[in-house]
Design a protein around this motif. Structure first.
Motif, PDB file in Angstrom:
ATOM      1  N   HIS A 175       9.995 -22.407 -15.441  1.00  0.00           N
ATOM      2  CA  HIS A 175      10.089 -23.077 -16.743  1.00  0.00           C
ATOM      3  C   HIS A 175       9.986 -24.597 -16.555  1.00  0.00           C
ATOM      4  CE1 HIS A 175      11.457 -23.747 -20.877  1.00  0.00           C
ATOM      5  NE2 HIS A 175      12.124 -24.745 -20.363  1.00  0.00           N
ATOM      6  N   ARG A 213       6.428 -25.346 -15.725  1.00  0.00           N
ATOM      7  CA  ARG A 213       5.615 -25.260 -16.942  1.00  0.00           C
ATOM      8  C   ARG A 213       5.710 -26.555 -17.748  1.00  0.00           C
ATOM      9  NH1 ARG A 213       8.211 -22.690 -22.078  1.00  0.00           N
ATOM     10  NH2 ARG A 213       6.609 -23.136 -23.616  1.00  0.00           N
ATOM     11  N   ARG A 214       6.930 -27.057 -17.885  1.00  0.00           N
ATOM     12  CA  ARG A 214       7.106 -28.287 -18.667  1.00  0.00           C
ATOM     13  C   ARG A 214       6.537 -29.498 -17.938  1.00  0.00           C
ATOM     14  NH1 ARG A 214       7.522 -27.169 -23.940  1.00  0.00           N
ATOM     15  NH2 ARG A 214       9.148 -25.657 -24.363  1.00  0.00           N
ATOM     16  N   THR A 218      12.150 -31.714 -15.725  1.00  0.00           N
ATOM     17  CA  THR A 218      11.291 -31.720 -16.918  1.00  0.00           C
ATOM     18  C   THR A 218      11.673 -30.663 -17.941  1.00  0.00           C
ATOM     19  OG1 THR A 218       9.844 -30.338 -15.609  1.00  0.00           O
ATOM     20  CG2 THR A 218       9.268 -32.673 -15.805  1.00  0.00           C
ATOM     21  N   GLY A 219      12.219 -29.545 -17.496  1.00  0.00           N
ATOM     22  CA  GLY A 219      12.431 -28.430 -18.415  1.00  0.00           C
ATOM     23  C   GLY A 219      13.885 -28.157 -18.739  1.00  0.00           C
ATOM     24  N   GLY A 220      14.782 -28.917 -18.158  1.00  0.00           N
ATOM     25  CA  GLY A 220      16.196 -28.744 -18.459  1.00  0.00           C
ATOM     26  C   GLY A 220      16.845 -27.543 -17.812  1.00  0.00           C
ATOM     27  N   ALA A 221      16.101 -26.782 -17.034  1.00  0.00           N
ATOM     28  CA  ALA A 221      16.675 -25.605 -16.370  1.00  0.00           C
ATOM     29  C   ALA A 221      17.281 -26.071 -15.051  1.00  0.00           C
ATOM     30  CB  ALA A 221      15.609 -24.536 -16.140  1.00  0.00           C
ATOM     31  N   ILE A 222      18.602 -26.201 -15.013  1.00  0.00           N
ATOM     32  CA  ILE A 222      19.230 -26.837 -13.859  1.00  0.00           C
ATOM     33  C   ILE A 222      19.171 -25.919 -12.636  1.00  0.00           C
ATOM     34  CG2 ILE A 222      20.618 -28.398 -15.218  1.00  0.00           C
ATOM     35  CD1 ILE A 222      22.999 -26.607 -14.847  1.00  0.00           C
ATOM     36  N   ALA A 266      13.546 -19.671 -14.057  1.00  0.00           N
ATOM     37  CA  ALA A 266      14.131 -20.947 -14.492  1.00  0.00           C
ATOM     38  C   ALA A 266      13.333 -22.124 -13.920  1.00  0.00           C
ATOM     39  CB  ALA A 266      15.601 -21.032 -14.088  1.00  0.00           C
ATOM     40  N   ALA A 273      13.749 -34.572 -29.639  1.00  0.00           N
ATOM     41  CA  ALA A 273      15.101 -34.515 -29.086  1.00  0.00           C
ATOM     42  C   ALA A 273      15.227 -33.343 -28.125  1.00  0.00           C
ATOM     43  CB  ALA A 273      16.123 -34.369 -30.206  1.00  0.00           C
ATOM     44  N   PHE A 274      16.036 -33.528 -27.087  1.00  0.00           N
ATOM     45  CA  PHE A 274      16.260 -32.456 -26.118  1.00  0.00           C
ATOM     46  C   PHE A 274      16.956 -31.286 -26.807  1.00  0.00           C
ATOM     47  CE2 PHE A 274      17.186 -30.624 -22.002  1.00  0.00           C
ATOM     48  CZ  PHE A 274      16.125 -31.078 -21.253  1.00  0.00           C
ATOM     49  N   PHE A 275      17.975 -31.590 -27.596  1.00  0.00           N
ATOM     50  CA  PHE A 275      18.674 -30.566 -28.380  1.00  0.00           C
ATOM     51  C   PHE A 275      18.696 -30.983 -29.851  1.00  0.00           C
ATOM     52  CE2 PHE A 275      20.686 -30.008 -24.153  1.00  0.00           C
ATOM     53  CZ  PHE A 275      20.343 -28.678 -23.943  1.00  0.00           C
TER      54      PHE A 275
END
Lengths: 511, 511
Positions: A83, A86-87, A380-384, A80, A274-276
């Motif tokens: 990730h 990576r971003r 950056t990657g949204g993986a909290i 996570a 967009a994020f989502f």
């Protein structure tokens, strides 16, 4: 020397300084080799702490840290935060121990397909094939991590490659970074900026003061608006630095904000999406249809070199100094706004603020440009679960600077074990936990799906209640002192105390 | 109804009862649908808790639980415990939300290759392609999880498949399990057992009382020794049940123990291999060269059916009842032996003991056969951090039974967030933490590599000291009461108190 020692020596030769580790049996030779090289090893109680720390270290220094994890399942616990790295295009080198090559066919309990797990987060995956391969395999990994573009590299070390005799150790050639910019892109960017309307500039990745200054000069000279990505690996902020708006998080707002752009010049990032994907929005791009995108620095390269070349091409004059006043220390009630303002008023110059405060971070975002000059690192990657580990790495990277972990409570619990490494290493981290005791963003997102009155099961999935976690007790359990703050005064006192004391200190702010 | 509701309704139609969840934005429709079906949803603060809980639930019930996780990075946090579930052949169905299909090409921040992450731990991976696909896709996943062989199935749910209109809902046909055994294998097993020497029986997977009884009858009738895998998904143990030795963990000892075997009859497992490949051992198999292996029940099938058929073929008489005395409550000093003996003396009949005590569990292993009849669940895949989540799932599966989490401190910290779910759900779990404040097994393994005097860096990588985690404070932070025990009396008092009180209670035993 054995292959483990050869690999670590080569890493040190190439400038690697730190290893964030959570090893197991297959890594014993690599662990033993830590005592043979000049490498700081930092134990983490969970692999996601190690990988998030390497992300934080790499963002601050530009130099890859090693992570050391145990076969596929151990590595998987670190995915996570890789990730996120990576971003962020952070240079990171993962060392993943594996079974001895001859043991793989036995399909022992811990055997798994490490490559399949590593590829989604790695720009380079290689497997040591022999002890003597340690030098070239590590060199490949460090080169891939540094780039450009920079990123995550993964080196799998079968245990027989670690314990095998590697022969002699040759010092590798130093890695030289190319100094190229795309002349075509610079020319195209300068041309479109000269002709006027509808051209904007977007900054992302690692956004340093030089890049902000170049963007300001371009904007002053041409009138082009400048935007910053919603989430950046690093951005310098605060008094004396040019300030630009960030792209709003929700796509409806972002699309409205970016309306009218016909050409977008991007530095260190890609065109915004967009994020989502929302049913009610129905599109991914945040830009108007048909926008031309000119990339003066691709993601994983520092954007300022591309923008400096544009400044030269346009002969932009120096920017006027920015004389913003310091943000005032807020008074009154405790809330997201006053907490963010307090943090902005109190952070010292040179601080590194790791912002995973999610919805509770809005007040900080509004006030940070009036803070003392500092760097902010974001998700950056949204993986909290990135904030606390990233703060560990930032503090190891910059022992003479103050790190502030500005942390949402829900996200922070994913990698709460980070607190122990902060205590063990005596890291100067002030942890400000925004305890709203909910996955607040999910409550917002549930409404956005049209479900404005969720039932009890759905509601229970977004509440951190019954019981509410007690962050001061958790910190105590990991050896970190802390206080709970129920008022704005208590929050400010707690932050002041944290910033003044050596080592980590946690303030749980009840929002 | 939308695709999310159709998928969940189909799962419930097929017997699914529980969803262990850690959702995010892309799962909002699935979360909303939880209120439309008769499914217990259990929030976990970290995905590894959710997947480990599903493993525990599936081991105890034989019925798959759902997990609900957020795109690739969220799922990745659950991989380690899915690896354990894969090795245990536990039925589990993972629901992984993904971006809307049309949003994938935008490569938004949370986009990743979910299939590449899922395949190493899943025997079945499918992606919903439309809302109406929810019924057949869920049916495929549940069927794959139940098997035989049972295992982990992963269903990826793009958000547009969740929010799209799915039309009507047809109740799926119930899943019927085949009742086959391999006649050839049964015949071969019976023949070799009749002819005598050099034949042994190995039990693994889910080892129930019926299987133990069948093995005892075979052993009594033929003299064949019976072994149990070092790590089993479930094994029934205790007074009145036949007891057999487990294969030693270290390969040198296992190889010596299994010397002389010429034919091995395996039920519910595979032929035994070393956990790790050691340079000094140089081989993977624990069996003598040339052993013939006869599989009467493959992994992922209950072994007792195959063994029952062998009993019938051999016309084995009923086994004599096993009249072992109860284990005495130990006195004297606190240590691994007296702690394990105390637990064996105190666990109530019908308890479920989740054993991730690692080196601290040796005393329990020696004494458990004298305990009241109970089930033990152990670490099948070697991915540590399994014990506390597995206890969550076992307690949800069996609310009328007492669950004991017998837990090593180092392993427990990987998924310590499990404690919160125990508190929130009021689960009757007695957590016994063996606090030796070290990765003791790694200290042993370091010696085994020949490095008997590790340097300070290597030593620091195996010690949970400076500071030692305080488990009572951590439990308090997650809403679980606990005590610290420094003597054997205190440990016994703590265990008694935990077993007597409703809800979770933690005893940190200082070893």
């Amino acid at each position: 020397m054995n292959g483990a020692e050869l690999a670590l020596r080569t890493a040190v030769d190439l400038g690697v300084e730190v290893c964030f580790a959570n090893p197991g049996t297959t890594e014993m030779e690599l662990v033993a080799a830590l005592d043979t090289v000049d490498l700081r090893s930092v134990l983490c109680l969970f692999e996601g702490v190690a990988t998030g720390a390497a992300d934080g270290f790499g963002r601050v220094t530009g130099v890859p840290a090693l992570t050391l994890t145990h076969l596929g399942p151990g590595f998987a616990n670190g995915i996570a935060n890789l990730h996120n790295a990576r971003r962020a295009h952070t240079p990171v080198v993962n060392l993943v121990g594996d079974h001895a090559t001859w043991h793989l066919v036995a399909d022992a309990p811990l055997t798994s397909d490490i490559e399949s797990l590593a590829l989604p987060v790695s720009r380079h995956v290689e497997r040591m094939t022999a002890a003597a391969h340690g030098a070239s395999a590590m060199t490949d990994a460090v080169r891939a991590a540094i780039g450009p573009p920079s990123g995550v590299a993964t080196l799998i070390v079968p245990q027989d490659s670690a314990w095998g005799d590697a022969g002699l150790h040759d010092v590798p050639d130093p890695i030289e970074l190319p100094e190229t910019v795309s002349t075509d892109a610079i020319g195209a960017a300068a041309a479109t900026l000269r002709t006027g309307d509808g051209t904007a500039v977007l900054l992302g990745g690692v956004v340093c003061a030089e890049e902000l200054d170049a963007a300001k000069r371009i904007s002053d000279a041409t009138g082009a608006p400048v935007w910053i990505d919603t989430f950046t690996a690093v951005v310098e902020q605060g008094r004396g630095l040019p300030t630009f708006p960030t792209i709003p998080y929700f796509p409806e707002q972002a699309i409205e904000a970016l309306e009218g752009i016909r050409t977008l010049i991007v530095a260190g990032t890609t065109q915004p999406v967009a994020f989502f994907g929302y049913e009610t929005v129905g599109r991914s791009s945040l830009l108007p249809a048909g926008v031309e995108v000119i990339t003066v620095a691709p993601p994983g390269e520092r954007g300022h070199r591309g923008l400096d070349a544009v400044v030269d091409a346009l002969e932009c004059p120096a920017a006027a100094p920015d004389e913003r006043p310091a943000v005032d220390l807020p008074t009154g009630d405790l809330g997201v706004g006053s907490l963010g303002g307090s943090l902005a008023a109190l952070v010292p110059e040179g601080a590194i603020v790791v912002n995973e405060a999610a919805t509770s971070g809005l007040g900080w975002g509004a006030a940070a440009s009036g803070a003392a000059p500092h760097e902010t690192l974001s998700l950056t990657g949204g993986a909290i679960g990135q904030g606390l580990p990233c703060a560990v790495g930032a503090a190891v990277a910059a022992p003479d600077r103050r790190v502030v972990a500005f942390q949402a409570d829900g996200s922070g619990l994913y990698t709460v074990q980070s607190l122990w490494t902060m205590a063990r290493e005596g890291l100067d981290v002030t942890i400000v936990v925004c305890a709203n005791r909910a996955y607040r963003i999910l409550q917002v997102e549930m409404h956005r799906t049209g479900n404005t009155d969720p039932g009890p099961a759905a509601t229970a999935m977004t509440e951190l209640a019954g019981p509410a976690p007690d962050w001061v007790a958790l910190a105590d359990g990991f050896g970190v002192d802390g206080v709970q703050a129920a008022t704005l005064c208590e929050a400010q006192d707690g932050i002041r105390r944290g910033l003044a004391e050596p080592g980590p200190f946690l303030v749980e702010v009840l929002l």
